[in-house]
Design an enzyme around this catalytic site. Structure first.
Site, short mmCIF file in Angstrom:
data_model
loop_
_atom_site.label_atom_id
_atom_site.label_comp_id
_atom_site.label_asym_id
_atom_site.label_seq_id
_atom_site.Cartn_x
_atom_site.Cartn_y
_atom_site.Cartn_z
N LYS A 121 65.03 59.53 38.62
CA LYS A 121 65.50 58.38 37.84
C LYS A 121 64.74 58.23 36.53
CE LYS A 121 67.92 55.54 41.17
NZ LYS A 121 68.05 54.25 41.85
N LYS A 205 74.55 65.60 45.08
CA LYS A 205 75.10 64.60 46.01
C LYS A 205 76.05 63.65 45.29
CE LYS A 205 71.60 61.07 45.58
NZ LYS A 205 70.69 60.11 46.02
N LYS A 208 77.31 56.75 43.37
CA LYS A 208 78.19 55.73 42.79
C LYS A 208 78.02 55.59 41.29
CE LYS A 208 75.95 52.23 45.58
NZ LYS A 208 74.49 52.34 45.45
P1 TYM Z 1 71.91 53.30 47.86
O1 TYM Z 1 72.74 52.16 47.41
O2 TYM Z 1 71.55 54.33 46.87
O3 TYM Z 1 72.60 54.04 49.07
C1 TYM Z 1 73.04 53.31 50.18
C2 TYM Z 1 73.12 54.18 51.41
O4 TYM Z 1 74.05 55.23 51.21
C3 TYM Z 1 73.43 56.48 51.46
N1 TYM Z 1 73.99 57.48 50.54
C4 TYM Z 1 74.53 58.62 50.93
N2 TYM Z 1 74.71 59.16 52.15
C5 TYM Z 1 75.33 60.37 52.21
N3 TYM Z 1 75.76 61.05 51.12
C6 TYM Z 1 75.60 60.55 49.88
N4 TYM Z 1 76.03 61.21 48.82
C7 TYM Z 1 74.95 59.28 49.75
N5 TYM Z 1 74.64 58.49 48.69
C8 TYM Z 1 74.05 57.39 49.20
C9 TYM Z 1 71.96 56.25 51.21
O5 TYM Z 1 71.18 57.20 51.87
C10 TYM Z 1 71.78 54.86 51.73
O6 TYM Z 1 71.61 54.87 53.14
N6 TYM Z 1 67.11 52.56 48.74
C11 TYM Z 1 68.38 52.34 49.43
C12 TYM Z 1 68.72 50.89 49.57
C13 TYM Z 1 67.74 50.10 50.37
C14 TYM Z 1 67.49 50.23 51.77
C15 TYM Z 1 66.51 49.24 52.07
C16 TYM Z 1 67.99 51.07 52.75
C17 TYM Z 1 66.94 49.11 49.92
N7 TYM Z 1 66.20 48.58 50.94
C18 TYM Z 1 66.02 49.10 53.36
C19 TYM Z 1 67.49 50.92 54.05
C20 TYM Z 1 66.52 49.93 54.34
C21 TYM Z 1 69.45 53.11 48.64
O7 TYM Z 1 69.23 54.12 48.15
O8 TYM Z 1 70.65 52.58 48.48
#
Ligand code: TYM
Length: 341
Positions: A121, A205, A208
């Protein structure tokens, strides 16, 4: 162990969240949401929208509001039950920021600087290289530890952040006294969506915030768009259907999507599409995705039609979450040596 409220045996606690930093897409669904729905049967679940995390990257306020509400509606439409579990917005529970500060003070700077997501990032957001990006995983640790979560269902990309959460929990327990549960990551197998790849660049990967919308299958994409994106998806040389994520990432990714929405296993797909080429396979996949997503989309639209009801649910979720979070934070503050208020 017993729960405070009912005296029943304690069910393991699950916690997870998604950033409303864009529209939810199929990677979020397979890596996270779909598993959250399944885990509701035998766990005590906390599912959040992490808006504090989202603002580590610039968000237009109106977009953040819209994406937060839309994502909430999608959670519910996908089958998350806000009556039996706790669904809330991270910023509605100020204890998350408060615990994050305390954890920041025991988090080794070097470890934060070595985080893969921080390094990626930092390169992508050179013009907005803020301290929130560095401290992001500490806030995530606070999210998890506040509720003493046993398991955290996430996609593969979150593994390193989970390791930090465990390290911080262990460090706090060691410095003060036994306080936090060490959380376990719960990651599905690759073949079930731990890492859904971009439709345009299958070695990266799906994300969004991808600048090329053709690479991303959004959960609310209209049917014609879903089919067009699948038709345009990059496949590999050759034209047979075969699962080999390293050698043939494009077709393997599409097979993962196929299996996810129809349940048909890889061997059957390989046999059924032998000699038929990618065209027929993609047509069927597009149809299957539309059939799978349509009811979720319809339900999301209905839910978004009644904002007052969504807001009432959020209020109830925040109250439930705060009750748990406050008790934990009081304990932590006492252990650290803060005078009681
Ligand atoms: P975020 O919004 O980036 O992603 C949310 C969830 O989606 C999964 N994910 C994917 N899984 C498979 N293939 C992909 N291409 C893909 N892109 C995203 C992520 O692994 C995630 O599970 N840091 C976290 C948000 C967060 C969180 C937490 C998660 C904040 N606090 C506490 C668990 C517990 C995140 O990256 O969100």
């Amino acid at each position: 162990m017993a729960t405070e409220t009912t005296g029943e045996a304690r069910r393991p606690v699950i916690l997870s969240g998604i950033q409303p930093s864009g529209r939810l897409m199929f990677g979020n669904y397979l890596g996270a949401m779909r598993n959250w729905v399944r885990m509701q049967e035998d766990h005590d679940c906390f599912y959040m929208l992490v808006d504090l995390h989202a603002i580590t990257v610039w968000q237009k306020p109106a977009d953040l509001r819209r994406n937060t509400l839309e994502s909430l509606a999608l959670y519910l439409a996908a089958g998350i039950d806000p009556e039996r579990h706790t669904v809330f917005i991270q910023s509605h529970v100020p204890e998350h920021s408060e615990l994050a500060w305390i954890l920041n003070c025991i988090a080794p700077l070097g470890q934060l600087q070595r985080m893969t997501q921080f390094k990626d990032k930092s390169l992508k957001h050179e013009k907005n290289l803020n301290a929130g990006l560095l401290n992001y995983p500490v806030l995530m640790a606070a999210d998890i530890l506040l509720y003493n979560a046993d398991k955290v269902p996430v996609g593969e990309d979150q593994k390193q952040h989970l390791e930090l959460a465990r390290d911080l929990a262990g460090r706090f327990n060691h410095l003060y006294s036994e306080t936090f549960t060490l959380p376990e990551p719960w990651i599905p197998p690759r073949s079930e969506g731990a890492r859904v790849m971009s439709l345009q660049e299958p070695t990266a990967k799906m994300s969004k915030s991808d600048t090329d919308p053709n690479g991303v299958l959004f959960l609310l994409d209209p049917p014609a768009e879903i089919k067009a994106k699948i038709r345009r998806a990059v496949t590999d040389s050759g034209d047979s259907i075969g699962y080999d994520p390293e050698g043939r990432p494009g077709v393997s990714n599409l097979m993962t999507l196929f299996k996810a929405v129809t349940g048909e296993d890889f061997a059957s797909l390989e046999a059924r599409f032998a000699g038929k080429g990618y065209g027929a396979f993609k047509e069927e996949l597009g149809e299957a995705l539309v059939a799978y997503l349509s009811p979720i989309q319809q339900r999301t639209r209905e839910l978004l039609g009644d904002k007052a009801q969504l807001e009432a649910l959020l209020k109830q979720g925040a109250e439930k979450a705060r009750w748990r979070a406050r008790r934990m934070l009081d304990k932590v503050q006492r252990k650290v040596g803060f005078l009681p208020r």
